[in-house]
Scaffold this motif. Structure first.
Motif, PDB file in Angstrom:
ATOM      1  N   ILE A 106       0.796  -1.232   0.143  1.00  0.00           N
ATOM      2  CA  ILE A 106      -0.130  -0.055   0.006  1.00  0.00           C
ATOM      3  C   ILE A 106       1.019   1.181  -0.064  1.00  0.00           C
ATOM      4  CG2 ILE A 106      -2.052   1.064   1.095  1.00  0.00           C
ATOM      5  CD1 ILE A 106      -2.475  -1.468   2.504  1.00  0.00           C
ATOM      6  N   MET A 107       0.924   2.029  -0.943  1.00  0.00           N
ATOM      7  CA  MET A 107       1.635   3.309  -1.211  1.00  0.00           C
ATOM      8  C   MET A 107       0.895   4.649  -1.053  1.00  0.00           C
ATOM      9  SD  MET A 107       4.053   2.209  -4.313  1.00  0.00           S
ATOM     10  CE  MET A 107       4.979   0.881  -4.511  1.00  0.00           C
ATOM     11  N   ASN A 108       1.578   5.557  -0.473  1.00  0.00           N
ATOM     12  CA  ASN A 108       0.865   6.822  -0.290  1.00  0.00           C
ATOM     13  C   ASN A 108       1.695   8.053  -0.762  1.00  0.00           C
ATOM     14  OD1 ASN A 108       1.878   8.893   2.176  1.00  0.00           O
ATOM     15  ND2 ASN A 108      -0.354   9.286   1.459  1.00  0.00           N
ATOM     16  N   ALA A 109       1.231   8.938  -1.200  1.00  0.00           N
ATOM     17  CA  ALA A 109       2.050  10.230  -1.599  1.00  0.00           C
ATOM     18  C   ALA A 109       1.411  11.282  -1.269  1.00  0.00           C
ATOM     19  CB  ALA A 109       2.418  10.115  -3.003  1.00  0.00           C
ATOM     20  N   THR A 110       1.811  12.026  -0.389  1.00  0.00           N
ATOM     21  CA  THR A 110       1.309  13.463  -0.112  1.00  0.00           C
ATOM     22  C   THR A 110       1.872  14.554  -0.680  1.00  0.00           C
ATOM     23  OG1 THR A 110       2.888  14.021   1.791  1.00  0.00           O
ATOM     24  CG2 THR A 110       1.034  12.484   2.631  1.00  0.00           C
ATOM     25  N   GLU A 111       1.243  15.823  -0.256  1.00  0.00           N
ATOM     26  CA  GLU A 111       1.753  16.900  -0.971  1.00  0.00           C
ATOM     27  C   GLU A 111       3.387  17.169  -0.874  1.00  0.00           C
ATOM     28  OE1 GLU A 111       0.078  16.979   1.883  1.00  0.00           O
ATOM     29  OE2 GLU A 111       1.142  18.170   3.199  1.00  0.00           O
ATOM     30  N   LYS A 112       3.884  16.495   0.275  1.00  0.00           N
ATOM     31  CA  LYS A 112       5.522  16.730   0.445  1.00  0.00           C
ATOM     32  C   LYS A 112       6.182  15.744  -0.485  1.00  0.00           C
ATOM     33  CE  LYS A 112       6.989  16.890   4.712  1.00  0.00           C
ATOM     34  NZ  LYS A 112       7.314  16.454   6.092  1.00  0.00           N
ATOM     35  N   LYS A 113       5.583  14.957  -1.215  1.00  0.00           N
ATOM     36  CA  LYS A 113       6.383  14.094  -2.523  1.00  0.00           C
ATOM     37  C   LYS A 113       6.481  14.885  -3.670  1.00  0.00           C
ATOM     38  CE  LYS A 113       7.316  11.133   0.504  1.00  0.00           C
ATOM     39  NZ  LYS A 113       7.105  12.128   1.388  1.00  0.00           N
ATOM     40  N   THR A 114       7.554  15.335  -3.938  1.00  0.00           N
ATOM     41  CA  THR A 114       7.632  15.987  -5.097  1.00  0.00           C
ATOM     42  C   THR A 114       7.906  15.111  -6.460  1.00  0.00           C
ATOM     43  OG1 THR A 114      10.236  15.947  -5.090  1.00  0.00           O
ATOM     44  CG2 THR A 114       9.162  18.031  -3.968  1.00  0.00           C
ATOM     45  N   VAL A 115       7.635  15.785  -7.533  1.00  0.00           N
ATOM     46  CA  VAL A 115       7.554  15.126  -8.775  1.00  0.00           C
ATOM     47  C   VAL A 115       9.166  14.378  -9.029  1.00  0.00           C
ATOM     48  CG1 VAL A 115       7.850  15.205 -11.216  1.00  0.00           C
ATOM     49  CG2 VAL A 115       5.784  16.256  -9.921  1.00  0.00           C
ATOM     50  N   THR A 116      10.235  15.219  -8.682  1.00  0.00           N
ATOM     51  CA  THR A 116      11.551  14.578  -8.629  1.00  0.00           C
ATOM     52  C   THR A 116      11.912  13.338  -7.786  1.00  0.00           C
ATOM     53  OG1 THR A 116      12.085  16.932  -8.778  1.00  0.00           O
ATOM     54  CG2 THR A 116      13.883  15.405  -8.425  1.00  0.00           C
ATOM     55  N   GLN A 117      11.193  13.593  -6.696  1.00  0.00           N
ATOM     56  CA  GLN A 117      11.429  12.242  -5.651  1.00  0.00           C
ATOM     57  C   GLN A 117      10.694  11.285  -6.221  1.00  0.00           C
ATOM     58  OE1 GLN A 117       9.773  14.024  -2.032  1.00  0.00           O
ATOM     59  NE2 GLN A 117      11.683  13.988  -0.894  1.00  0.00           N
ATOM     60  N   ILE A 118       9.487  11.385  -6.769  1.00  0.00           N
ATOM     61  CA  ILE A 118       8.624  10.206  -7.362  1.00  0.00           C
ATOM     62  C   ILE A 118       9.459   9.438  -8.507  1.00  0.00           C
ATOM     63  CG2 ILE A 118       6.493   9.573  -8.367  1.00  0.00           C
ATOM     64  CD1 ILE A 118       5.042  11.697  -6.740  1.00  0.00           C
ATOM     65  N   ASP A 119      10.054  10.599  -9.193  1.00  0.00           N
ATOM     66  CA  ASP A 119      10.545  10.049 -10.369  1.00  0.00           C
ATOM     67  C   ASP A 119      11.877   9.097  -9.993  1.00  0.00           C
ATOM     68  OD1 ASP A 119       8.913  11.140 -12.168  1.00  0.00           O
ATOM     69  OD2 ASP A 119      10.159  12.948 -12.527  1.00  0.00           O
TER      70      ASP A 119
END
Lengths: 479, 443
Positions: free
Chosen positions: B420-433
């Motif tokens: 189960i994965m979560n991404a809040t507003e703190k996860k930037t596109v760079t981090q996600i990439d």
């Protein structure tokens, strides 16, 4: 002063969280989206800061006023606690990591383990759980432990004994956990009435809840007789540790025969009360309840690694989602390590000294229902002043005008017109003397000019509220 | 060693004399020798600086990561600076429960505004001042519904946070509730089947939105079925999601509860958190905990007081609606400051940004072969099925500095390959990439 909604201006924003891509909500079916707007105010950051800063100035607090609130232990809380409780390594630790990657949270688990060990030594108990979120939550945990113990032993127990002088949460916790509550009165010296207890204790007694020192501020001298009686019926002994501030290093619940003890970390171990919380309510148990505590517990392996322990044969289950109010534990840990053995003993000695000093000085002016050495709090009655039409409530309000937060009033219920004063160890003789002077002055005024007291407070932004109206026509939100 | 006690030797003497006691020890004479502590073996005290060092060392033993996608009901949201500034005002944080309204208007008004904002986001009629956490709020809600109804059954949607279900079962062990769980296959509950389980012997039905696997549901029909059978509908919601998602009130819930951690509370390894509860008017005199009401003083000025106290333990003892005494007032203060700062538009935008980051992550993951993103509407958390065991994948990812989410098998042993994965507003596109790059290497 307007409320925050009245300050709202359409289009204002306090903190901009950023700009989302357009049409994000079209990703979800319209049936899943809210139809009504949220009703939050629209205010700037400065407006928010100014509004709540100004509200804060309407409060009395320990940092601004002497706050001798009996049974609540409103001591000064060292500022270092506020620093250690928010160290990034602690505050950013996700609790689920304990379930999926223990080695990532060794520091946090170590704090929990060591706090538990220190608390075992302070209370003389065998094992601790840090899970309960507050004192009353600890009480409920304790009752659930009792129930589980009796169930495993095939006992048929239906009621719990609670002395009249107990905290109101004791009977509420026992009832919430499914037990009948049987009340026992106090004797003329303020202790538990042993003969009444003997009548009421029988094979159906699951346990007895005692507060030592009691809410009358006195030590329960009969505690060993009570625990011997309880053993006879296989009833468990519960210790309400809300008043532990009075006895550290002097007596330990475990040595007195108690099976369960809850601690109010926010009282004895210095977390500010935050306007009503959060606190933390660790629970300690004796050997015979060690196999019943909530899981997960934190254990230490032979290699010195800290780990979650789910292997508790008769566990009652989960009391908290994780390990309780960890932030509060950090404050308690900081406080205990700083004070150490001698410091904790000194806390109790000075708390008891301050209370007895106040009791001696005010005795000539206020009725003292139990005239004996008190522990960390002194319980008076406004009986003498009532003769002049001045009640405990009026005395409390007069104190507000004089710059003191009032003591606890009308509690414990066994004392008519009770005024319960707990100065704590951190108050100086000078501040206590000022309080004593004002208390004496109020007692004198009650005789000469009672109306002057009954019309207080006059220095506060508002005077006495119409509480009946608040309950009869409840208005519970701004709109 | 600091005792934080101000007494000098001469003051101690003077005070003892006034108290008529020869020594401090004599004040403890009620504690007779047989009652004395058998041991008190603690280390010596240390200085403030030493204590700070020790705590810093302990804190440093916790690891930090490049990025964490771990949620599971507790989320890494940004906390605006003003939240800390206001909540650390000593007048708020060193005050007690506001029993003396004239000396506590600050706390009382802040709580009143908190209650208003909880109503404002949930659409519910009223709210209490705060419970210990989300799990406590569910337990208290069930207790409230159960006590009033004389019915035995409580039905729980299988998508409710498993830790909260455990808490609920522990707390309710001895009051005779019969719990029935509706299974969530691959994280999705059959809502028709759930509704069909509700009958006239049902005291309450408990659901959660979004559920533990991240799926968003509309419980309107389930709650309608509950209403028809005289059962209370309890919905556990994720506060931030209400920026866009259908409210508990719009679904017809009687009691809305939440873990309020996402509203300005740090993760802090499990607490303190904030239990939110909002209800319909019919529960007004049954709702547990503190409630602040507005009234007037003699001069007609507006005053705030603790009200409806006849429900509470300090008055009703064993007949109280709950045993809650201390609450989470300071956490509620953090929440009210957080919600004021966000305001109407910010709160909505915050929710949309959360949805956006999670959708981006979801899209990127679904392009990777060997990964199946479970289909269905979600908010900022979702479930992914892997070709290998999620715990193995998790370990490989953490070796690369990422916390990849929560392997579902921690709570649902049958779902071995689900994470189960979560991404809040703190996860930037760079981090996600960067995360996606690592996922490709570990999948």
């Amino acid at each position: 002063m307007k409320n925050i909604f009245e300050k709202s201006v359409k289009g204002r924003i306090g903190v901009d969280p950023g700009t989302p891509d357009t049409n994000m909500d079209s990703r979800l079916d319209p049936s899943l989206l809210r139809k009504t707007d949220n009703m939050l105010p629209e205010v700037s950051e400065l407006e928010v800061v100014r509004h709540y800063t100004n509200l804060s100035r309407l409060n009395y607090s320990v940092d601004t006023h002497f706050y001798p609130l009996g049974s609540c232990t409103m001591k000064y809380n060292p500022k270092i606690n506020e620093v250690t409780a928010v160290l990034p390594g602690f505050i950013n630790a996700h609790p689920m990591l304990a379930y999926v990657k223990e080695d990532a949270v060794q520091g946090a688990l170590e704090v929990i383990y060591k706090t538990s060990e220190m608390m075992c030594e302070i209370t003389g108990m065998k094992k601790m759980t840090t899970q309960p979120y507050a004192g009353a939550h600890g009480e409920m945990t304790g009752i659930l432990l009792m129930a589980q113990y009796h169930k495993v032993h095939g006992n048929n127990k239906t009621h719990i004994i609670v002395p009249e002088s107990a905290h109101g949460t004791n009977p509420a916790s026992a009832a919430a956990a499914g037990y009948e509550v049987v009340t026992v009165p106090v004797n003329s010296a303020g202790g538990i009435d042993l003969s009444a207890l003997k009548e009421k204790m029988n094979a159906q007694t699951a346990g007895i809840m005692m507060t030592v020192p009691s809410t009358l501020g006195v030590f329960e001298k009969e505690v060993l007789e009570v625990s011997a009686l309880a053993r006879k019926f296989d009833a468990l002994m519960y210790y309400d540790g809300a008043n532990l501030n009075a006895i550290m290093g002097k007596a330990r619940p475990g040595d007195m025969g108690f099976d369960i003890v809850h601690l109010n970390l926010h009282k004895t171990f210095s977390t500010p009360h935050g306007g009503g919380g959060p606190g933390a309510g660790m629970v300690g148990v004796s050997e015979r309840l060690a196999d019943f505590v909530p899981v997960p517990a934190v254990a230490k392996t032979k290699e010195g690694k800290f780990t979650l322990d789910f292997n508790v044969p008769h566990t009652i289950g989960n009391i908290a989602s994780f390990f309780g109010n960890f932030g509060v534990m950090l404050k308690a840990y900081t406080y205990i390590t700083m004070l150490g053995k001698e410091g904790l003993i000194e806390v109790s000695e000075k708390a008891v000294l301050n209370a007895n000093y106040i009791m001696a000085k005010l005795k000539p002016y206020y009725y003292l229902p139990y005239d004996r050495t008190c522990m960390h709090e002194a319980v008076f009655s406004a009986k003498k002043q009532v003769m002049h039409g001045v009640h405990a409530l009026d005395i409390a309000k007069a104190l507000i005008d004089r710059g003191f937060h009032p003591p606890t009033i009308y509690f414990p219920l066994v004392v008519e017109e009770a005024i319960m004063i707990e100065p704590t160890e951190t108050e100086s003789k000078q501040d206590i003397d000022l309080f004593i002077e004002d208390m004496i002055d109020i007692a004198k005024l009650a005789e000469t000019d009672p109306d002057k007291i009954k019309n207080t407070p006059v220095t506060t932004p508002v005077s006495r509220p119409d509480e009946t109206k608040a309950a009869r026509e409840p208005r519970l939100k701004c709109f | 060693m600091a005792g934080f006690t101000p007494h000098t030797e001469s003051e101690i003497k003077e005070m003892l004399q006034a108290a008529g006691a020869p020594s401090i020890e004599s004040l403890f004479s009620d504690i007779t020798p047989e009652l004395r502590a058998k041991s008190f073996n603690l280390p010596k005290g240390i200085t403030e600086y030493e204590a700070l060092n020790e705590m810093q060392e302990l804190a440093a033993k916790n690891m930090s990561f490049t990025a964490s996608f771990l949620g599971g009901g507790y989320y890494d949201h940004f906390i605006p600076a003003a939240v800390d500034t206001i909540s650390s005002r000593a007048e708020f944080y060193t005050a007690y429960t506001p029993y003396q309204p004239e000396a506590s208007q600050g706390t009382l008004r802040a709580v009143f505004e908190y209650q208003s904002m909880i109503s404002g986001i949930t659409g519910m009629e009223l709210s209490n001042a705060s419970l210990y956490d989300g799990g406590t709020a569910i337990y208290e809600a069930v207790n409230m519904a159960f006590r009033g109804s004389r019915k035995k059954k409580v039905i729980i949607d299988g998508g409710v946070n498993p830790l909260h279900i455990k808490m609920l079962k522990t707390h309710a062990k001895n009051i005779g509730v019969e719990f029935i769980e509706a299974p969530a296959e691959n994280g999705r509950t059959d809502l028709k089947a759930l509704a069909a389980m509700i009958d006239t012997d049902t005291a309450a039905v408990v659901a959660q939105n979004p559920n533990f696997y991240g799926f968003v549901n509309d419980y309107t029909s389930v709650f309608a079925q509950a209403a028809e059978n005289g059962a209370a509908s309890i919905l556990s919601f994720y506060p931030v999601s209400l920026g866009i998602l259908k409210t508990p009130a719009e679904m017809g819930a009687d009691i809305a509860v939440a873990e309020g951690q996402s509203l300005g509370q740090p993760l802090s390894f499990g607490g303190p958190y904030l239990g939110i509860m909002a209800v319909n008017k019919k529960f007004m005199r049954k709702i547990p905990g503190r409630i602040v009401g507005e009234t007037t003083d003699k001069e007609g000025r507006t005053v705030y007081v603790l009200t409806l106290q006849a429900r509470e333990q300090h008055i009703k003892r064993e007949k109280a609606t709950s045993n809650i005494c201390s609450n989470q007032a300071l956490c509620a203060l953090r929440a009210v400051v957080f919600l004021s700062l966000m305001g109407k538009e910010g709160f909505k935008k915050l929710a949309l940004i959360n949805l956006e980051r999670a959708e981006y992550l979801k899209t990127k993951l679904s392009e990777i072969s060997g990964i199946e993103v479970l289909t269905g509407p979600t908010f900022n958390e979702f479930s992914v099925k892997l070709k290998k065991e999620a715990q193995v994948f998790f370990k490989e990812m953490s070796a690369k500095g990422f916390i990849a989410g929560l392997p579902a098998s921690v709570f649902y042993p049958q779902d071995k390959n689900t994470i189960i994965m979560n991404a809040t507003e703190k996860k930037t596109v760079t981090q996600i990439d960067l995360f996606i790059k690592a996922v490709k290497e570990c999948v």
